[in-house]
Design an enzyme around this catalytic site. Structure first.
Site, short mmCIF file in Angstrom:
data_model
loop_
_atom_site.label_atom_id
_atom_site.label_comp_id
_atom_site.label_asym_id
_atom_site.label_seq_id
_atom_site.Cartn_x
_atom_site.Cartn_y
_atom_site.Cartn_z
N SER A 142 1.27 -1.28 -0.50
CA SER A 142 -0.11 0.12 -0.21
C SER A 142 0.92 1.26 -0.28
O SER A 142 1.72 1.36 0.21
CB SER A 142 -0.55 0.21 1.35
N TYR A 155 -1.04 -1.07 10.43
CA TYR A 155 -1.23 -1.29 9.36
C TYR A 155 -0.81 -0.50 7.95
O TYR A 155 0.02 -1.95 7.19
CB TYR A 155 -2.76 0.11 8.74
N1 LIG Z 1 -8.69 -1.04 -0.72
C1 LIG Z 1 -7.69 -0.25 -0.59
O1 LIG Z 1 -7.99 0.77 -0.52
C2 LIG Z 1 -6.90 -0.78 -0.65
C3 LIG Z 1 -5.39 -0.22 -1.03
C4 LIG Z 1 -4.05 -0.22 -0.50
C5 LIG Z 1 -3.91 -1.39 0.08
N2 LIG Z 1 -4.72 -2.60 -0.30
C6 LIG Z 1 -4.89 -4.46 0.49
O2 LIG Z 1 -5.35 -4.68 -1.26
C7 LIG Z 1 -5.56 -6.58 -0.39
C8 LIG Z 1 -6.91 -6.60 -0.76
O3 LIG Z 1 -7.88 -5.96 0.35
P1 LIG Z 1 -8.77 -5.26 -0.78
O4 LIG Z 1 -8.89 -4.09 -0.58
O5 LIG Z 1 -9.48 -6.07 -2.10
O6 LIG Z 1 -10.28 -5.20 0.78
P2 LIG Z 1 -11.54 -6.71 0.84
O7 LIG Z 1 -12.61 -6.59 -0.51
O8 LIG Z 1 -11.82 -6.28 2.01
O9 LIG Z 1 -10.84 -8.47 0.73
C9 LIG Z 1 -10.07 -8.78 1.43
C10 LIG Z 1 -9.94 -10.41 1.15
O10 LIG Z 1 -8.92 -10.69 1.82
C11 LIG Z 1 -9.74 -11.93 2.11
N3 LIG Z 1 -9.24 -11.46 3.88
C12 LIG Z 1 -9.63 -11.30 4.68
N4 LIG Z 1 -9.23 -12.19 6.14
C13 LIG Z 1 -8.89 -13.23 5.89
C14 LIG Z 1 -8.38 -14.19 6.44
N5 LIG Z 1 -8.40 -14.61 7.31
N6 LIG Z 1 -7.94 -15.40 5.38
C15 LIG Z 1 -7.77 -15.21 4.61
N7 LIG Z 1 -8.64 -14.38 3.71
C16 LIG Z 1 -8.84 -13.02 4.17
C17 LIG Z 1 -11.19 -11.56 2.14
O11 LIG Z 1 -11.74 -12.36 1.89
P3 LIG Z 1 -12.71 -14.09 2.48
O12 LIG Z 1 -13.42 -12.09 3.43
O13 LIG Z 1 -14.05 -14.66 2.50
O14 LIG Z 1 -11.54 -14.39 3.65
C18 LIG Z 1 -11.07 -10.68 0.75
O15 LIG Z 1 -10.69 -11.76 0.08
C19 LIG Z 1 -5.21 -6.25 1.02
O16 LIG Z 1 -4.23 -6.46 1.35
C20 LIG Z 1 -5.34 -4.27 1.51
O17 LIG Z 1 -4.48 -4.59 2.38
C21 LIG Z 1 -5.84 -2.39 -0.38
#
Ligand SMILES: NC(=O)c1ccc[n+]([C@@H]2O[C@H](COP(=O)([O-])OP(=O)(O)OC[C@H]3O[C@@H](n4cnc5c(N)ncnc54)[C@H](OP(=O)(O)O)[C@@H]3O)[C@@H](O)[C@H]2O)c1
Length: 267
Positions: A142, A155
């Protein structure tokens, strides 16, 4: 075995957001898929949709990556399944608030997922692909890795971990044929904040990227051979200047005497 010439992409956190979008884009490129997350019904629905639409093979491997036995199960599949050619190390959770407001047990769970599991899978992937002389690891970090003063510190630290890990893996595994990339999204419209009890509404819309744009840019960076991809950053020269300043510290980071400003010079 994968029938695809590209092999199988293992995507963690594939049930929503960035991971689900990678699954979609990689399916369209012709990869077979191995989808990992906890929500089996969402994974199955995505698997059915993508296999029907793209005629690829999609497997589902349910795992809670905060549970070390589940991480080892995924790691074992990564090591044993020779069809796997790409790891998208994406699963992660975001903060509930600022560091002083957040729940310390939740922050520890965040470290378990964003750091402990991410490290285990990235290293296992790099070790396995290095032995085979080919393969790729995409780690989702990130931009907050660069601005710890402006975001939840735990985070931000988890994402700085992923960034440093990627630099090191690239240096070590790159010469052995492993392609390594860290993707540093800015705010990207997914479920991440809602899941942590927040919302994107507190941010100006001009700061929030659509998830398909973010993943398409990240994959374009991957195709271009970028090690660090920052989809929002307009001028790559800004990042190059930062990297040059970091490298300039190198020759002076370890000496036999403290620096003069500490006043310890012996007569
Ligand atoms: N969105 C942003 O603004 C942003 C910015 C920078 C970086 N990121 C990074 O991008 C990545 C994906 O996030 P996202 O934004 O796509 O969020 P999201 O829509 O909440 O997706 C998160 C994913 O992680 C899975 N997950 C959560 N807890 C888990 C666990 N205990 N075991 C296995 N899987 C788990 C969830 O699936 P289940 O609930 O089905 O397990 C879901 O598929 C993360 O690493 C986040 O830090 C996001």
């Amino acid at each position: 075995m994968s029938a695809s010439a590209l092999g199988t992409a293992l995507v963690t956190g594939a049930s929503s957001g960035i991971g689900a979008t990678y699954a979609d884009r990689l399916a369209k490129r012709g990869y077979d898929l191995l989808l990992v997350a906890r929500d089996v019904s969402r994974l199955n629905a995505l698997a059915e949709k993508l296999s029907a639409e793209q005629g690829i093979k999609v497997d589902v491997l349910p795992a809670d990556l905060t549970r070390r036995e589940d991480v080892r199960k995924v790691e074992q599949r990564l090591r044993d399944d020779e069809a796997i050619t790409l790891l998208v190390n994406n699963a992660g959770i975001g903060p509930k608030g600022t560091l002083l407001e957040d729940d310390i047990d939740y922050l520890e769970t965040m470290i378990e997922l964003n750091v402990v599991a991410a490290n285990r899978l990235a290293v296992a992937g790099a070790q396995t692909f290095a032995q085979r002389g080919k393969g790729a690891v995409i780690n989702i970090a990130s931009v907050v890795a660069f601005i710890p003063e402006r975001f939840n510190g735990t985070y931000s630290a988890t994402k700085a971990f992923v960034l440093n890990l990627t630099h090191a893996l690239h240096a070590e595994a790159g010469p052995k044929g492993v392609k390594v990339q860290a993707v540093l999204p800015g705010l990207t419209r997914t479920e991440i904040f809602e899941r942590a009890g927040g919302s994107f509404d507190r941010f100006p819309p001009s700061m929030v990227m659509d998830v398909t744009d973010m993943v398409d840019a990240a994959l374009a960076g991957f195709d271009q051979g970028e090690v660090i991809t920052i989809p929002s950053l307009p001028a790559i020269a800004d990042f190059e200047a930062y990297t040059a300043a970091r490298h300039a510290l190198g020759p002076n980071l370890s000496h036999d005497k403290p620096a003069g400003r500490y006043g310890l010079a012996k007569a």
